[in-house]
Design a protein around this motif. Structure first.
Motif, short mmCIF file in Angstrom:
data_model
loop_
_atom_site.label_atom_id
_atom_site.label_comp_id
_atom_site.label_asym_id
_atom_site.label_seq_id
_atom_site.Cartn_x
_atom_site.Cartn_y
_atom_site.Cartn_z
N LEU A 5 52.40 47.81 37.22
CA LEU A 5 52.23 46.83 36.16
C LEU A 5 53.51 46.04 35.96
O LEU A 5 53.48 44.81 35.83
CB LEU A 5 51.82 47.53 34.87
N ASN A 8 53.76 43.51 38.70
CA ASN A 8 52.79 42.43 38.56
C ASN A 8 53.21 41.43 37.49
O ASN A 8 53.01 40.22 37.63
CB ASN A 8 51.41 42.99 38.23
N LEU A 9 53.79 41.92 36.42
CA LEU A 9 54.14 41.05 35.31
C LEU A 9 55.35 40.18 35.61
O LEU A 9 55.45 39.05 35.11
CB LEU A 9 54.43 41.88 34.05
N ALA A 44 52.49 36.46 33.70
CA ALA A 44 51.42 36.90 32.80
C ALA A 44 51.13 35.85 31.75
O ALA A 44 51.99 35.05 31.39
CB ALA A 44 51.81 38.22 32.11
N ILE A 60 41.14 34.72 33.91
CA ILE A 60 41.29 35.52 35.13
C ILE A 60 40.44 34.94 36.25
O ILE A 60 40.87 34.83 37.40
CB ILE A 60 40.92 36.99 34.85
N THR A 67 48.49 38.03 35.73
CA THR A 67 47.95 39.04 34.83
C THR A 67 47.63 38.38 33.49
O THR A 67 48.37 37.54 33.00
CB THR A 67 48.97 40.17 34.62
N ARG A 97 43.86 42.91 37.17
CA ARG A 97 44.30 41.63 36.62
C ARG A 97 44.37 41.62 35.08
O ARG A 97 44.98 40.71 34.52
CB ARG A 97 43.34 40.52 37.08
N VAL A 99 45.19 43.46 31.31
CA VAL A 99 45.89 44.49 30.57
C VAL A 99 45.39 44.48 29.13
O VAL A 99 45.35 43.41 28.49
CB VAL A 99 47.42 44.27 30.59
N ARG A 136 46.89 51.01 32.02
CA ARG A 136 46.41 49.63 31.93
C ARG A 136 46.26 49.17 30.49
O ARG A 136 45.59 48.18 30.22
CB ARG A 136 45.09 49.50 32.68
#
Length: 288
Positions: A5, A8-9, A44, A60, A67, A97, A99, A136
């Motif tokens: 996470l 990804n962010l 994000a 999304i 994200t 994708r 959170v 998540r």
């Protein structure tokens, strides 16, 4: 999942109440803006205004990798079964994708508000049973108890309306592993009077909510700082304004204090819900 996470962010995201609009006539505009934020390099989009997966799903679907998170969904707003079903649906369609950002909202805004910590732990218990992974979900944590809970029962914390000093304290409570992604407000204005006027007008609503004012007092601000629209000291602590160098330094201070990711909210003097797309471009450029 926590490390993934964080990766990804990335270091920066955009916090926006406008992007959660439910106006069908604006759907194309919102989707286009989300796609541009992705291309600008933000990691994000955080949706304000008591958002849910229903607000996140179109964005999304309109993007490829960014994200999208709720910041926040109130635990009083939607039952855990509906939340879990929505999570499962978006996860099937777009794995990794979304959170789920959760919070306990504020007493003045919720009927029969009581025992917020117990409400949050009970909600997390129900999400566990329904199969929503702890890795998540993140919690809008300000005080020490919820911060600790966000490390124990979620991927980490997304504190709103805070300072680098709060971030340093939060990192001490969380330890090194959990995500820490504070929100921070930016006014792209160099004139002190205009910048503070814009900031003060926006801050007024939050100074009516004790969760925020109590947090400011814990951080060393005084009653005088949190009344009368907020002192210059408070405004300058919770908003970045000034030239590019100053704004960059203010954002960097959060990372130096222990933040993994900073959710940047552009604040303008507009009140019509217009997306600050030019400001998002300028902010991306100065942070590059």
């Amino acid at each position: 999942m926590t490390t993934s996470l964080k990766e990804n962010l990335g270091r920066y995201g955009v916090w926006s109440g406008e992007l959660r609009s439910e106006d069908p006539d604006r759907r194309g505009e919102l989707n286009e803006a989300a796609a541009e934020l992705e291309e600008l390099g933000y990691g994000a989009v955080w949706l304000g205004g008591n958002s849910t997966v229903d607000h996140a799903a179109p964005l999304i679907g309109a993007t490829r990798r960014i994200t999208v998170g709720t910041s926040i969904q109130s635990v009083w707003q939607q039952d855990s079964a509906t939340t879990a079903a929505g999570f499962a649906e978006i996860e099937t369609a777009h794995p990794g994708r979304f959170v789920l950002g959760l919070g306990v909202s504020h007493g003045p805004l919720v009927k029969n508000y009581q025992r917020p910590y117990a409400a949050m732990t009970g909600y997390l218990d129900e999400l566990d049973t329904a199969g929503v992974p702890a890795g998540r979900r993140v919690l809008a944590a300000l005080g020490p108890r919820i911060l600790a809970l966000s490390g124990d029962r979620a991927a980490g914390a997304i504190p709103y309306l805070v300072t680098p000093e709060h971030t340093a304290r939060a990192r001490e409570i969380l330890g090194e592993g959990p995500l820490l992604a504070p929100e921070f407000k930016v006014v792209l204005e160099t004139d002190p009077s205009r910048a503070r006027e814009t900031a003060r007008a926006y801050l007024a609503r939050y100074l009516e909510l004790p969760n925020y004012t109590d947090n400011f007092l814990r951080l060393g601000f005084t009653e005088a700082d949190v009344t009368g629209g907020g002192s210059d000291r408070l405004i300058d602590a919770v908003f970045a304004w000034g030239d590019e160098t100053r704004i960059r330094e203010r954002v960097t201070a959060f990372h130096e204090a222990g933040a993994d990711h900073v959710a940047l909210q552009v604040v303008t003097d507009g009140t019509d819900g217009t997306l600050p797309r030019e400001e998002w471009r300028r902010l991306a450029s100065l942070l590059a």
